[in-house]
Scaffold this motif. Structure first.
Motif, PDB file in Angstrom:
ATOM      1  N   ALA A 102      43.172  71.488  51.757  1.00  0.00           N
ATOM      2  CA  ALA A 102      41.939  71.738  52.508  1.00  0.00           C
ATOM      3  C   ALA A 102      42.190  72.664  53.692  1.00  0.00           C
ATOM      4  O   ALA A 102      41.414  73.600  53.948  1.00  0.00           O
ATOM      5  CB  ALA A 102      41.346  70.415  52.985  1.00  0.00           C
ATOM      6  N   GLN A 103      43.270  72.428  54.416  1.00  0.00           N
ATOM      7  CA  GLN A 103      43.562  73.244  55.593  1.00  0.00           C
ATOM      8  C   GLN A 103      43.928  74.673  55.205  1.00  0.00           C
ATOM      9  O   GLN A 103      43.540  75.624  55.905  1.00  0.00           O
ATOM     10  CB  GLN A 103      44.691  72.602  56.394  1.00  0.00           C
ATOM     11  N   GLN A 104      44.658  74.837  54.120  1.00  0.00           N
ATOM     12  CA  GLN A 104      45.016  76.185  53.673  1.00  0.00           C
ATOM     13  C   GLN A 104      43.786  76.973  53.243  1.00  0.00           C
ATOM     14  O   GLN A 104      43.707  78.185  53.469  1.00  0.00           O
ATOM     15  CB  GLN A 104      46.024  76.093  52.533  1.00  0.00           C
ATOM     16  N   ALA A 105      42.829  76.288  52.651  1.00  0.00           N
ATOM     17  CA  ALA A 105      41.621  76.967  52.172  1.00  0.00           C
ATOM     18  C   ALA A 105      40.624  77.236  53.290  1.00  0.00           C
ATOM     19  O   ALA A 105      40.009  78.309  53.345  1.00  0.00           O
ATOM     20  CB  ALA A 105      40.961  76.132  51.073  1.00  0.00           C
ATOM     21  N   TYR A 106      40.471  76.270  54.192  1.00  0.00           N
ATOM     22  CA  TYR A 106      39.380  76.348  55.173  1.00  0.00           C
ATOM     23  C   TYR A 106      39.840  76.315  56.629  1.00  0.00           C
ATOM     24  O   TYR A 106      39.025  76.474  57.536  1.00  0.00           O
ATOM     25  CB  TYR A 106      38.392  75.205  54.937  1.00  0.00           C
ATOM     26  N   GLY A 107      41.119  76.054  56.863  1.00  0.00           N
ATOM     27  CA  GLY A 107      41.625  76.081  58.226  1.00  0.00           C
ATOM     28  C   GLY A 107      41.520  74.777  58.971  1.00  0.00           C
ATOM     29  O   GLY A 107      42.207  74.584  59.980  1.00  0.00           O
ATOM     30  N   ARG A 108      40.683  73.854  58.504  1.00  0.00           N
ATOM     31  CA  ARG A 108      40.493  72.598  59.227  1.00  0.00           C
ATOM     32  C   ARG A 108      39.735  71.610  58.335  1.00  0.00           C
ATOM     33  O   ARG A 108      39.270  71.966  57.258  1.00  0.00           O
ATOM     34  CB  ARG A 108      39.699  72.822  60.512  1.00  0.00           C
ATOM     35  N   VAL A 109      39.607  70.391  58.828  1.00  0.00           N
ATOM     36  CA  VAL A 109      38.760  69.382  58.191  1.00  0.00           C
ATOM     37  C   VAL A 109      37.915  68.748  59.286  1.00  0.00           C
ATOM     38  O   VAL A 109      38.432  68.335  60.325  1.00  0.00           O
ATOM     39  CB  VAL A 109      39.597  68.294  57.484  1.00  0.00           C
ATOM     40  N   ASP A 110      36.610  68.675  59.049  1.00  0.00           N
ATOM     41  CA  ASP A 110      35.680  68.106  60.031  1.00  0.00           C
ATOM     42  C   ASP A 110      35.177  66.729  59.634  1.00  0.00           C
ATOM     43  O   ASP A 110      34.688  65.976  60.481  1.00  0.00           O
ATOM     44  CB  ASP A 110      34.455  69.015  60.204  1.00  0.00           C
ATOM     45  N   GLY A 111      35.242  66.429  58.340  1.00  0.00           N
ATOM     46  CA  GLY A 111      34.694  65.161  57.892  1.00  0.00           C
ATOM     47  C   GLY A 111      35.453  64.606  56.695  1.00  0.00           C
ATOM     48  O   GLY A 111      36.043  65.347  55.907  1.00  0.00           O
ATOM     49  N   LEU A 112      35.434  63.286  56.585  1.00  0.00           N
ATOM     50  CA  LEU A 112      36.067  62.590  55.468  1.00  0.00           C
ATOM     51  C   LEU A 112      35.119  61.505  54.982  1.00  0.00           C
ATOM     52  O   LEU A 112      34.575  60.744  55.795  1.00  0.00           O
ATOM     53  CB  LEU A 112      37.387  61.951  55.927  1.00  0.00           C
ATOM     54  N   VAL A 113      34.913  61.450  53.676  1.00  0.00           N
ATOM     55  CA  VAL A 113      34.184  60.340  53.069  1.00  0.00           C
ATOM     56  C   VAL A 113      35.155  59.613  52.146  1.00  0.00           C
ATOM     57  O   VAL A 113      35.535  60.137  51.096  1.00  0.00           O
ATOM     58  CB  VAL A 113      32.943  60.814  52.282  1.00  0.00           C
ATOM     59  N   ASN A 114      35.563  58.421  52.554  1.00  0.00           N
ATOM     60  CA  ASN A 114      36.441  57.589  51.736  1.00  0.00           C
ATOM     61  C   ASN A 114      35.578  56.844  50.723  1.00  0.00           C
ATOM     62  O   ASN A 114      35.096  55.733  50.986  1.00  0.00           O
ATOM     63  CB  ASN A 114      37.207  56.598  52.617  1.00  0.00           C
ATOM     64  N   ASN A 115      35.385  57.464  49.580  1.00  0.00           N
ATOM     65  CA  ASN A 115      34.489  56.903  48.566  1.00  0.00           C
ATOM     66  C   ASN A 115      35.235  56.240  47.413  1.00  0.00           C
ATOM     67  O   ASN A 115      34.720  55.325  46.775  1.00  0.00           O
ATOM     68  CB  ASN A 115      33.587  58.019  48.019  1.00  0.00           C
ATOM     69  N   ALA A 116      36.443  56.683  47.113  1.00  0.00           N
ATOM     70  CA  ALA A 116      37.163  56.202  45.930  1.00  0.00           C
ATOM     71  C   ALA A 116      37.321  54.680  45.958  1.00  0.00           C
ATOM     72  O   ALA A 116      37.648  54.096  46.995  1.00  0.00           O
ATOM     73  CB  ALA A 116      38.537  56.865  45.844  1.00  0.00           C
ATOM     74  N   GLY A 117      37.087  54.050  44.808  1.00  0.00           N
ATOM     75  CA  GLY A 117      37.235  52.607  44.733  1.00  0.00           C
ATOM     76  C   GLY A 117      37.182  52.119  43.299  1.00  0.00           C
ATOM     77  O   GLY A 117      36.721  52.839  42.403  1.00  0.00           O
ATOM     78  N   ILE A 118      37.667  50.900  43.081  1.00  0.00           N
ATOM     79  CA  ILE A 118      37.603  50.279  41.765  1.00  0.00           C
ATOM     80  C   ILE A 118      37.099  48.851  41.916  1.00  0.00           C
ATOM     81  O   ILE A 118      37.165  48.256  42.992  1.00  0.00           O
ATOM     82  CB  ILE A 118      38.960  50.281  41.044  1.00  0.00           C
ATOM     83  N   LEU A 119      36.599  48.302  40.816  1.00  0.00           N
ATOM     84  CA  LEU A 119      36.042  46.950  40.794  1.00  0.00           C
ATOM     85  C   LEU A 119      36.599  46.209  39.586  1.00  0.00           C
ATOM     86  O   LEU A 119      36.633  46.763  38.477  1.00  0.00           O
ATOM     87  CB  LEU A 119      34.517  47.018  40.707  1.00  0.00           C
ATOM     88  N   ARG A 120      37.039  44.990  39.810  1.00  0.00           N
ATOM     89  CA  ARG A 120      37.495  44.133  38.714  1.00  0.00           C
ATOM     90  C   ARG A 120      36.783  42.792  38.824  1.00  0.00           C
ATOM     91  O   ARG A 120      36.621  42.255  39.920  1.00  0.00           O
ATOM     92  CB  ARG A 120      39.016  43.919  38.775  1.00  0.00           C
ATOM     93  N   PHE A 121      36.356  42.255  37.671  1.00  0.00           N
ATOM     94  CA  PHE A 121      35.656  40.975  37.648  1.00  0.00           C
ATOM     95  C   PHE A 121      36.614  39.873  37.213  1.00  0.00           C
ATOM     96  O   PHE A 121      37.245  39.967  36.159  1.00  0.00           O
ATOM     97  CB  PHE A 121      34.465  41.031  36.684  1.00  0.00           C
ATOM     98  N   ASN A 122      36.725  38.827  38.036  1.00  0.00           N
ATOM     99  CA  ASN A 122      37.569  37.693  37.709  1.00  0.00           C
ATOM    100  C   ASN A 122      37.354  36.612  38.762  1.00  0.00           C
ATOM    101  O   ASN A 122      37.091  36.921  39.931  1.00  0.00           O
ATOM    102  CB  ASN A 122      39.049  38.082  37.694  1.00  0.00           C
ATOM    103  N   SER A 123      37.445  35.359  38.359  1.00  0.00           N
ATOM    104  CA  SER A 123      37.444  34.299  39.361  1.00  0.00           C
ATOM    105  C   SER A 123      38.759  34.375  40.134  1.00  0.00           C
ATOM    106  O   SER A 123      39.772  34.857  39.620  1.00  0.00           O
ATOM    107  CB  SER A 123      37.309  32.930  38.694  1.00  0.00           C
TER     108      SER A 123
END
Length: 256
Positions: free
Chosen positions: A72-93
């Motif tokens: 990101a920095q090489q392409a745009y020089g900086r980062v202004d925002g981050l959205v931590n969206n990645a996640g997984i879900l597992r169903f179990n008692s």
């Protein structure tokens, strides 16, 4: 003028579901978006379509985070925002949940979010924003999703601590707490060629009509609009907060 004109925002899990809609909306609002995911083919196709940058990112791994930030920095020089969206879900008692399964969810959801904040925040421009994706289950319990709920509770706590520590730099950190949203996570049959995803969706819709006061499952585009609000100057005096977007589910149970 877009609400994110000139900003550089990295979206994890950006290849599909909520992350895809966030990437699309942010790009439409003028951001230079970095789509980050492990789904390389799909993520690259999305980036090409919306004029974004794609980078491979396994949120569980420190080296992968450093590579994504460097890209990101090489392409745009900086980062202004981050959205931590990645996640997984597992169903179990809880009593039937193997330790390996529990730790798998922790590594993606909780450790992934922690590594994102720890890696990106030091390099982020002052006045930046971080949006962490928690869950309705990060504020309430739900049977059969103990590992998931534990990580989402942790993300709410992590968000509050990060908000306090980063406030002197004007970096705002907030959490989104979606309820049931129509993505492959809530309907895994959508990813199974042998399953009838449409029939499963109908069954889930019937369930949510009973559970959710607004009577329907949420749309990823609706979550994306909340992410936009928390990333833009519209929320300039808001930090350290969990925002519930659940159709009224957390409010209680209707008797009608």
């Amino acid at each position: 003028m877009g609400k994110l004109d000139g900003r550089v925002v990295l979206v994890t899990g950006g290849a599909r579901g909520q992350g895809e809609q966030e990437a699309r909306l942010f790009a439409a609002e003028g951001a230079r978006v970095v789509v980050a995911d492990v789904l390389d083919e799909r993520g690259q196709a999305l980036a090409d379509e919306i004029g974004a940058l794609y980078t491979h990112l396994d949120v569980r791994e420190e080296d992968s985070w450093r590579h994504a930030l460097d890209t990101a920095q090489q392409a745009y020089g900086r980062v202004d925002g981050l959205v931590n969206n990645a996640g997984i879900l597992r169903f179990n008692s809880l009593t039937d949940t193997p330790l390996d399964e529990f730790m798998e969810v922790v590594r993606v959801n909780q450790v992934g979010c922690f590594l994102g904040v720890r890696t990106v925040a030091p390099a982020m421009a002052d006045g930046g924003t971080i949006v962490n994706t928690a869950s309705y289950t990060g504020l309430a319990g739900m049977a059969a999703v103990g590992a998931y709920a534990a990580t989402k509770h942790a993300i709410v706590g992590l968000t509050r601590v990060a908000a306090l520590e980063l406030a002197p730099r004007g970096i705002r950190v907030n959490a989104m707490c979606p309820g049931a949203i129509d993505t492959p996570m809530s309907n895994p049959a959508a990813l199974d060629p042998a399953a009838d995803a449409e029939e499963t969706a109908k069954a889930l819709d019937g369930l949510y009509r009973k559970l959710v006061p607004l009577g329907r499952i949420g749309r990823p585009e609706e979550v994306a609009r909340l992410a936009l609000f928390l990333t833009s100057d519209d929320s300039s005096y808001i930090t350290g907060q969990p925002f519930v977007i659940d159709g009224g589910w957390l409010a209680g149970v209707s008797i009608t």
